[in-house]
Design a protein around this motif. Structure first.
Motif: not given
Length: 120
Positions: A83-104
């Motif tokens: 909300n309330d977007l401004g020119p400074e918010d212009t960018a490529v937005y990337l989704c991220y997720l992670d999983k925890i491996l057995t070594n942490g």
């Protein structure tokens, strides 16, 4: 094969709103954190917001109070209400997720990104 596909980006006027979605497929593990990053060409990738599996969220100072991250664990989907977007918010937005491996350690997965342009 794990895939993350972002949607909801586009052109919006200053003060406007957008809702980004990140749909996933090929998930056969328990997702740990989900997040949104953004990147402007020539700059590093910056964390916008991150949400843990239990729903705890943290935000970059520049978006706190304007953006809200949420996730649907049943659908392995993460959202970003902006909300309330401004020119400074212009960018490529990337989704991220992670999983925890057995070594942490965390193993990351990334989407390809969706362009958000804020301009009059």
């Amino acid at each position: 094969q794990v895939q993350l596909v972002e949607s909801g980006g586009g052109l919006v006027q200053p003060g406007g709103s957008l809702r980004l979605s990140c749909a996933t497929s090929g998930i056969t593990f328990a997702i740990n954190a989900m997040a949104w990053y953004r990147q402007v060409p020539g700059n590093k990738r910056d964390l916008v917001a991150i949400i843990s599996r239990d729903g705890s969220a943290n935000y970059a100072a520049s978006v706190k109070g304007r953006f809200t991250i949420s996730r649907d664990n049943a659908k392995n989907t993460v959202y970003l209400q902006m909300n309330d977007l401004g020119p400074e918010d212009t960018a490529v937005y990337l989704c991220y997720l992670d999983k925890i491996l057995t070594n942490g350690a965390r193993f990351p997965y990334w989407g390809q990104g969706t362009q958000v342009t804020v301009s009059s």
